[in-house]
Every structure is written in C-alpha cells, then in structure tokens.
Design a protein around this motif. Structure first.
Motif, short mmCIF file in Angstrom:
data_model
loop_
_atom_site.label_atom_id
_atom_site.label_comp_id
_atom_site.label_asym_id
_atom_site.label_seq_id
_atom_site.Cartn_x
_atom_site.Cartn_y
_atom_site.Cartn_z
N HIS A 337 0.89 -1.30 -0.23
CA HIS A 337 -0.25 -0.35 0.23
C HIS A 337 1.34 0.59 -0.31
N ILE A 338 2.46 1.83 1.03
CA ILE A 338 3.18 1.77 0.50
C ILE A 338 4.48 1.90 0.43
N SER A 339 4.73 3.32 0.13
CA SER A 339 6.09 2.96 0.47
C SER A 339 6.85 4.64 1.23
N TRP A 340 8.18 4.47 1.15
CA TRP A 340 8.84 5.25 2.45
C TRP A 340 9.84 5.09 2.02
N GLY A 341 10.15 6.53 2.83
CA GLY A 341 12.09 6.56 2.95
C GLY A 341 12.85 7.98 3.67
N GLU A 342 14.21 7.50 4.13
CA GLU A 342 14.53 8.58 4.85
C GLU A 342 16.04 9.67 4.48
N THR A 343 15.65 10.29 4.72
CA THR A 343 17.64 11.14 5.32
C THR A 343 17.16 11.83 5.92
N ASN A 344 18.44 11.91 6.33
CA ASN A 344 18.85 12.76 7.96
C ASN A 344 18.44 14.16 7.43
N ALA A 345 17.10 14.53 9.11
CA ALA A 345 16.83 15.32 9.00
C ALA A 345 18.26 16.39 9.95
N THR A 346 19.31 16.52 9.40
CA THR A 346 20.31 17.60 10.42
C THR A 346 20.12 18.36 11.48
N ARG A 347 19.66 19.03 12.98
CA ARG A 347 19.03 19.60 13.39
C ARG A 347 20.18 19.64 14.68
N ASP A 348 20.54 21.27 15.31
CA ASP A 348 20.63 20.77 16.66
C ASP A 348 20.67 20.50 18.02
N ALA A 456 16.31 12.56 14.15
CA ALA A 456 15.40 13.61 13.37
C ALA A 456 15.46 12.84 11.37
N GLN A 457 14.75 12.35 11.30
CA GLN A 457 14.94 12.16 9.46
C GLN A 457 13.31 12.80 8.41
N ASN A 458 13.52 13.49 7.28
CA ASN A 458 12.78 13.60 6.69
C ASN A 458 12.20 12.37 5.70
N PHE A 459 11.32 12.00 6.58
CA PHE A 459 10.39 10.88 6.57
C PHE A 459 9.42 10.88 4.56
N VAL A 460 10.15 10.58 3.72
CA VAL A 460 8.96 10.54 2.02
C VAL A 460 8.38 9.55 2.60
N PHE A 461 6.94 10.06 1.80
CA PHE A 461 5.95 9.05 1.76
C PHE A 461 5.54 8.89 0.32
N ALA A 462 4.67 7.43 -0.10
CA ALA A 462 4.47 7.76 -1.32
C ALA A 462 2.53 6.24 -0.52
N SER A 463 1.37 6.73 -1.63
CA SER A 463 0.64 5.28 -1.39
C SER A 463 0.07 4.92 -2.72
N THR A 464 -0.12 4.35 -2.75
CA THR A 464 -1.50 3.36 -3.58
C THR A 464 -2.08 4.26 -4.11
N GLU A 465 -3.18 4.74 -2.85
CA GLU A 465 -3.49 6.10 -3.45
C GLU A 465 -3.89 7.21 -3.61
N PRO A 750 0.49 -4.48 -6.72
CA PRO A 750 1.38 -4.61 -5.72
C PRO A 750 2.25 -3.51 -6.31
N PRO A 751 3.07 -2.42 -5.48
CA PRO A 751 3.78 -1.96 -6.31
C PRO A 751 5.38 -2.49 -7.00
N THR A 752 6.06 -2.35 -7.80
CA THR A 752 7.09 -2.82 -8.67
C THR A 752 8.01 -1.71 -7.90
N ALA A 753 9.50 -2.71 -7.69
CA ALA A 753 10.60 -1.16 -7.29
C ALA A 753 11.73 -2.31 -7.76
#
Lengths: 808, 116
Positions: A337-348, A456-465, A750-753
């Motif tokens: 249903h969903i996919s996600w991935g992270e990048t580092n959310a640099t913060r002090d 802390a992360q920048n969580f990217v998101f996409a869904s089949t919806e 289903p998702p293709t990856a």
C-alpha cells in the motif's frame, strides 16, 4: 641423556602448540586458523541449497524462507512473532559478526576484541553516554508490551542461530581475532539504534563555534557561519503558510552571558557527508499516473554493508526493503500500500553545558544558585589480554560530563562540560518502523511517525491511493534564538531546554501543488518558520539539482529516477570555476600549467569517471579551501572551518576580506591570488601523481573503496571502484562514502521496485554474495526487487529454507 | 611394508579420524600416538608425520577451496600476506599442519624411550 631429550622434546611440543594455538600480534593462531577441520577453510562457502529444514524453538508454525539469486530472503510467516524470530535467525545467519561488532562499537566495547588500541574509542563512546542512551531507549521500548515481545522474538531467533554454531562454524572474523560470539540481547537492539542515532544525530559544533566566537568576535562569526545562506531551497517549499500553526510559542531569549571557554580538543564527529536524498512525484507528474518514490541514504561504504535487504510477509502485511542488521522490520522500503524512505534531518540536538563543581570530589555542581548532587556511572572497559580500565563518568541533570580533567577537558579539576543530547532521552523508534511496515495509508504513516524521537529524519511517503508527503520528524527542543549554538551555562536554569516543539508543528508538506516532494539534507524550512532553526551543516547543492530537475518537465518515468540517482552534475564547481577563470591572472603560467588550465576550462561540470577535470578540481578546491582558512590551523584550539557554500560566497563577494590574506606571507593576498597560488600547487601535485600512479582520470584519482568494518582490512575490502560523482553531487559517491542503498518504487498494485547497494547479502568474505552487488551499484544499475505475493512463488527462487517449530 | 610406510599411513589415518571430533591439534595427537607405537629413527621421526599431515591438510584445504573457486583462499592469502596466491596458502597450511605433527612425532618417540 634420555631425560634431557625427553624434556627438550616436551618443551618443543608445548611451545609449538602454544605458538599455533595463540593469536600473536596481528597474526591469527595459525594452527587453529588454517586447519581444514576448524579454520578458515570451512568458511570457503557460497550459500546455496543448504540447510533446507531448520528447527527453531518457540515458532508457532512453519516459516518459509525463499532466497533469490542475490541471496535476498523472502520470509513468509503466519504471524508477527514468528516473522521477527525468523528475521533474527536469517539475519544472524548472514551477518552475525557485523551485528555483534557494531553493537560492541556502540557500547564502547571494542577493546574487548581488538585490545588496547581501541581504548580511546571506547572511552569516547562511554563518555558520549551511548550505554546511558541505550538504557533509556530500552526503558521506552519496554513500555510497549507488543514491541517488547517482538524484540524478544528477534533475540531468540538470533540466539537460536548462535546456539547451533560450533567454533568451526564461526564467521571468519571470529577466527581471525580468536574470540567467540556472545548471546544477543534486546539491549543490543537498543545499542544498534544508538549507533544509528550517533551516526545521524551525533554531530555538533558548539565548542568549536564558542572558540571561533571568542577568537573572531560576533560580527565576523556571523559572516562566517550565517544561520541561512543567501540561497535556500528548503525541504518544505517556501510558499508554505506557517500561520496555520496554532499557539506557537517560541522560547524568549534569557538574560545573562554565555561562557566563552577555550577548548583544545573535542570528540570524533560523525562523517560530515552522512546524508541522503529522497523524493517522490505525484500521480500527475508520473508517466503512469502512479506516484513514484526514491531514496538513497549516503553513509560510509563498508563491507558487510550497513544494509541487509529482505522481504517480510505475514497474511496481514507484506513488506520489502532494506533492514539494519540488529533492528526489526524494514527501515527503507514498501509494502502493498505505501512506500517510505528517509534522509537525515540535520538539526542541532546536542548542546554543551559548562559545569562548575563545588570541589575536586565533584559530588556537587552549581545550579540555580545552589549546589546539586551529581551521580556516577562507572564504566568498566575490558581489554583483551590486559587489566580492565575503569572510567568513572560524572552525570548531571543535563547529561554526562563528557569532558573533564581526565578526558579532553582544559585541565581544570573543578570544571567539566556536560552533554545534553536528544539521543539520551530515549524513544521507541523501533515501533515507528514496525508501524510503517504494516501501514496502509497516509494516516497510518503519520501515526507511525508521531513518536519518532531521534535521529530526526525527513520521511518521504507515497501510497497507492495517490498521496505523497514528507515530514521532518524528530523530537526537537524549542530553543530561544541562538540557544545551543555555543557553550551554555550549566548553572543557569534558563539555559536548559525549556520545552519541545509540539509534534504537530514539525515541518511537513502533503500533496504539494508542485507535484513532488524531496529532501537532500538541506535547510528544512525558510526564515518564516516560527521556531528557531539555524544552519547546522545543511547541504546546499544536491537539493537544488534535484528540484531543478523536477521543475524541468511535466512527467517523469523510472529512467528519469535512475538518471537522477546517478546524476554527477557538480553545481559547486559550476558556482566557482567561471569566477576563477574570469579573475585569475594567467600571465605567469608555464605552458604545462596552461595545458591543465585548458582541460578544466573545457569541463562541462559532469563529474564522470573518464574525465581529467574532476581530479584537477578536487585537488584545486581542497587547496583553495584550506588556504582561505589558514587562520584556522591552530594546534591548541578546536575550530570548524566555515561551510563550503559560504567559502565560495566569500571568495566571490568578499574577495579582499582579511581572511583571504595568507597569514605567513608578508604580502597581502586577495582571493584571486589564492586561486593562482593553489593552481600552481595543484598542477605540481597532479603531475607528480601522474608520474607515480598513471592517468589521473577521476576514477583512478578518487579511487572509491568499500572497506571492511575492521579498519578497512585490505583483504576483505574492495578498492578502485569506478563510480562518478563526489560528495556534493546527487550521486554522492566520494572516496569511502556514498549512496548506501538506492531504491525506486512505483506505486502500482502491488508496487514495482528497484534497489541496489554497494555490498552483498552475505557477510562471509568467502561467499560470492559478499560483494556481488558492488559492480552493479557502481555501474548505476539496479536489481529488480522480486516482490513475491505468496509463499508458493517459484520465479527467481534459488533455494528454500523451512524453519520448523521445535517445541520440545 | 617398512616401518616408515606404516607410520605414514597410520598417522594419516588417525589424523583424518581424530579431526572429525577433536580440534585442530588432533593431528598432533595422531602423530604422537603413531610415533609411540611405531617409532622411527633419525630425521624420519620428524619427516614422516610431517609429510603425512601436510598431505592431509593440503588435500583437504584444496578440496574445500576449489569447490568455491578459491574465493576466500585468495583473500586470506592477501591477509597473511602471501601475495594473494591461494596455492601458496594451501602449501603454508600443509607446512603448519606438518610442523605440528612432526614435532608431536619427536615427542612421541621420546615418550617411548622414557617409558620403555
């Protein structure tokens, strides 16, 4: 005579046995190590159709594990408990030594296995409070009974594997260093999470900035380290209206002075290039109408890789992606249903507090006009073949007093520096990933993120919806403007963290007008965001290339995504070189220097492996940078040189600034003089390099390598990998750092990856799956991820393992 | 069959059998027992068990490694360092095993002389 001969031969046999059974210096115990019935010859194995049926204690039903041609396990279990038990077992089967080594490193226990040379490392990790943080993480995770049972199931799976091993089955590294694995514990999962937290949120420059502020004064400091650069393409688009946030209360700036102490030396920082890219396009911007998402975390390039790819399925959810050996579930991936991935959310999220002790017993410290009790955490560091080292670390309410007269302090017995770190607070970040693994839509994603504390992360998101989104998620202190940029006063309650930014006020964007979301460790927001965020080392180049790419046309397909992952456009070089060519005085160049100048003048700024110009640029830039900041080369003062972007900004906009002058020459230099001096040095270096090593094309000159976790042990590492790019290109492949897991997911049903990483599934250097993905990765190619929809799937299956319940 | 041949064959046989259930020093036990039972003279005390176990370890390590294209042997031969040459590593393996066995052989012979 008879007895003398007997005595001598006895001595000889004892000595021989000892010499061949004992690790001497860096040599492994040769008899043990080379014997065909116990030594490394038994590790000369590529995993294949072996161990078809394995009995595992405590399983409730059989678990099917299908391995595909790259040894990616596809695990089908009947419930979550069985699933995580199987994940533990299967991961240990391929990565046991790494799992133990990384958690030992995290806990400051490397001296136990490699001896005294790791003592400084171990003391540092103890003083960073890694064990203290892991205890708090564990406490938090135990509050969630369901997660606790999963952690225990994973632990049991790992231990089931360890218990069936005999010394002859141990991974090569155990034989090399001559030790044995110890049982896995749930604390080790907490330590692994701390290892990641340190890697991604373990950096700060507070003490270096304090030194710079004292040395250069406020005005100069603000020029060198601005809160925002003159360009900013934040993660959350600039047109975001923050007035929708209700009841924003930024902490007011308190009265009082900051301590301006001088600090000579600080602890090791995480690699400055630790970062990542991720992005997603909406259905409208996708060639097929399905959202497409991509992720590529940039980390140190190691073997065994930090990532291990798996499919984890139960009848309730089916998830695929990259796991971290030692942690549960998929970390960057997708399900039906969903996919996600992270990048580092640099913060002090690290601040330092000056602590004044009442006396040398250090039992009391000054706080709010009174004396407050300290506590002590006794750290016993065991050392191989030596007596233990006892390091007692004093704790205040801020956190551990990392620096004192015994460790990198400034020698004063009544003064210490305490660390306040979000990594010590403890959070159940494991449950975020377990919830994402079974998530079905945007709301599930949002609920999963809410309790994510650090790193802390920048969580990217996409869904089949059809939704796409990105949240900058972590627990962030709500700081007063300027708080924690410099050393703080540990006795002043107003210098404590006063509160946290409410989670719902964290920056995010869902389904933006522009049809895409992206992040590349840049500034999360612009100046209008109503909380204090300053430039804590944000990456200023990759994000602009990525966003320009997504603004360049209407629709994007999978090939576009691959091209962007592998994009080597050097925006940094393109922002300085034309200026140099315009201003540098070339009248004194020799013909040889002129030739090399002509090569770099013709460069199109694509940092490709077969070109010479990127090598010239790399050599030249590092010299320009270091010569510009020659004022910072001080032995007795810890300083961070200004950021790359600001350096280039000043070279172009403040060419006659006093910093441009070279301190140890009588003349006054300006920026164009630096260009010429460093260019001549560059030419000399390049010519020398060529004479010694041959053609200096970018591939040879950069010489990217993937190093074994044991200090890049050459025998188990891969060298001279031909891959383009550098630290600031979207394809952020530098010498020993780069895209550690590239993933592209199209949200079909289903998702293709696609996915790839610079390593291999097996941690065994004797397996052909140890590094079989490295060349595919370097070539910019991907594996088609075989997302099996049921355990009966046969396509692409190399062999099948069945884990069966053994409940004697 | 002369004593040397018998000693060689018995050392080889016992070393192979003991290795199934004892650690690496099983080859030393094999050579010691053989040398006690069938004592040899002069240099043969060392050389015969040396050759027997060297041969055994060379064959065994070659069989294990060749089945996997010498992937690990090449790496270990870089590590030790033997120039990344797997054949050299196999030879060194034989020499190490042989050395252990030869010295155990000498001790076995001396045991026999003392306890006779």
């Amino acid at each position: 005579m008879k007895n003398i001969k007997f005595g001598l031969s006895l001595l000889l046999i004892v000595a021989t046995f000892y010499a061949l059974n004992t690790k001497l210096g860096s040599l492994p115990p040769l008899g043990k190590f080379l014997s065909p019935n116990q030594g490394v010859w038994l590790n000369e194995i590529t995993e294949a159709n072996t161990n078809n049926d394995i009995a595992i204690k405590g399983l409730s039903a059989p678990v099917t594990v299908k391995y595909d041609e790259h040894l990616i396990p596809h695990i089908f279990a009947q419930n979550n408990l069985d699933l995580y038990k199987a994940q533990g077992y299967v991961t240990a089967q391929h990565r046991l030594w790494q799992m133990e080594f990384q958690t030992h490193a995290s806990a400051g226990r490397l001296s136990e296995i490699i001896g005294e040379k790791a003592l400084d490392h171990d003391r540092q990790e103890r003083r960073r409070g890694m064990g203290f943080g892991a205890d708090n993480v564990l406490k938090k995770m135990k509050e969630d009974p369901e997660v606790l049972t999963f952690l225990e199931a994973y632990r049991d799976g790992v231990n089931n594997y360890i218990n069936q091993l005999q010394p002859k089955d141990y991974p090569v590294e155990y034989k090399l260093l001559d030790y044995a694995p110890e049982p896995w514990t749930i604390k080790k999962t907490a330590l692994l999470l701390m290892y990641m937290t340190k890697m991604l949120a373990g950096g700060d420059s507070d003490l270096e900035y304090t030194n710079a502020l004292r040395k250069f004064g406020k005005e100069r400091f603000d020029l060198l380290y601005p809160d925002f650069f003159d360009i900013n393409e934040p993660i959350i688009p600039k047109d975001t209206d923050w007035s929708i946030l209700e009841n924003v209360q930024q902490t007011p700036i308190p009265e009082g002075e900051l301590p301006l102490d001088s600090i000579a030396e600080t602890m090791d920082k995480p690699h400055p290039n630790n970062g990542s890219n991720n992005w997603a396009v909406s259905g409208e911007k996708s060639y097929s109408g399905n959202p497409i998402l991509a992720n590529d975390p940039h980390l140190g390039l190691n073997l065994p890789s930090i990532w291990y790819v798996m499919q984890l399925a139960t009848p309730q959810h089916n998830t695929f992606g990259a796991t971290l050996p030692g942690a549960l579930g998929i970390i960057s991936g997708f399900n039906n249903h969903i996919s996600w991935g992270e990048t580092n959310a640099t913060r002090d999220v690290i601040d330092w507090y000056k602590i004044e002790f009442k006396d040398e017993t250090r039992k009391l410290y000054k706080y709010d006009g009174e004396w407050k009790n300290t506590s002590v955490r006794v750290e016993e560091i065991k050392i191989k073949n030596k007596k233990s080292y006892i390091d007692s670390v004093i704790y205040t309410h801020h956190g551990p007093v990392s620096y004192d007269h015994t460790f990198k302090g400034n020698g004063k017995k009544k003064v210490g520096y305490a660390m306040k770190w979000i990594g010590h607070v403890g959070g159940n970040i494991q449950s975020t990933f377990l919830d994402l693994n079974k998530g079905k839509n945007y709301n599930d994603y949002l609920n999963a993120l809410k309790h994510f504390v650090a790193p802390a992360q920048n969580f990217v998101f996409a869904s089949t919806e059809g939704d796409i989104a990105i949240w900058v998620q972590g627990k962030f202190p709500n700081k007063w403007k300027g708080q924690g940029k410099f050393l703080l006063d540990g006795s002043n309650p107003e210098h404590d963290w006063q509160s946290f930014i409410p989670q719902e006020h964290n920056a995010y964007v869902k389904n933006p007008e522009r049809g895409f979301v992206s992040s590349a460790n840049q500034h999360p927001v612009d100046e209008t965001y109503p909380y204090y965020v300053f430039n804590d080392g944000y990456e200023p180049y990759r994000n602009r290339v990525i966003n320009d790419f997504f603004r360049s046309k209407e629709k994007f397909n999978i090939q576009d995504f691959k091209d962007l992952h592998n994009n080597n456009y050097n925006l940094k070089a393109s922002e300085l070189l034309p200026y140099i060519f315009e201003h540098m005085d070339v009248s004194t160049l020799t013909p040889e220097e002129q030739d090399i100048l002509n090569i770099i003048k013709l460069w199109d700024f694509n940092t490709e492996i077969d070109q010479l110009a990127p090598s010239i640029w790399a050599s030249w830039w590092s010299k320009i940078f270091n010569l510009t900041w020659d004022e910072f080369e001080l032995e007795d003062l810890a300083l961070d040189k200004p950021f790359t972007y600001q350096t280039i900004y000043m070279l172009k906009n403040n060419p006659q600034d006093a910093f441009m002058d070279i301190v140890n020459t009588p003349e006054i230099e300006i920026s164009k003089d630096l260009f010429l001096i460093t260019f001549k040095e560059t030419v000399k270096e390049i010519i020398d390099w060529k004479a010694k090593n041959g053609e200096y094309n970018w591939s040879n000159y950069k010489a990217t390598f993937v190093g074994h976790l044991l200090q890049a042990l050459p025998a188990f590492s891969r060298f001279n990998i031909p891959i383009g790019g550098d630290a600031n290109t979207v394809n952020a492949a530098s010498k020993n750092h780069g895209p550690s897991w590239r993933m592209i997911v199209e949200m079909t049903s289903p998702p293709t990856a696609l996915g790839i990483y610079p390593g291999g599934q097996s941690g065994n250097p004797g397996s052909k799956h140890y590094d079989d993905l490295v060349d595919i990765w370097a070539a910019g190619k991907y594996l088609k991820l075989n997302f099996m929809q049921n355990p009966e799937a046969t396509e692409g299956v190399l062999f099948t393992q069945t884990l069966t319940p053994n409940n004697e | 069959m002369n004593k040397k041949t018998i000693n060689f064959a018995l050392t080889l046989f016992l070393a192979y059998i003991f290795a199934l259930f004892l650690p690496w020093w099983s080859v030393m036990v094999a050579a010691l027992i053989t040398s006690f039972l069938i004592p040899l003279r002069k240099a043969a005390v060392f050389i015969i068990p040396f050759l027997a176990v060297a041969l055994l370890w060379i064959i065994q390590s070659w069989l294990l490694s060749s089945a996997n294209d010498f992937i690990l042997a090449k790496k270990i031969a870089t590590l030790l360092p033997l120039g990344g040459n797997p054949t050299l590593l196999i030879l060194v393996t034989g020499i190490i095993g042989g050395l252990a066995a030869g010295i155990a052989g000498i001790f076995g012979k001396q045991c026999k002389l003392v306890f006779k």
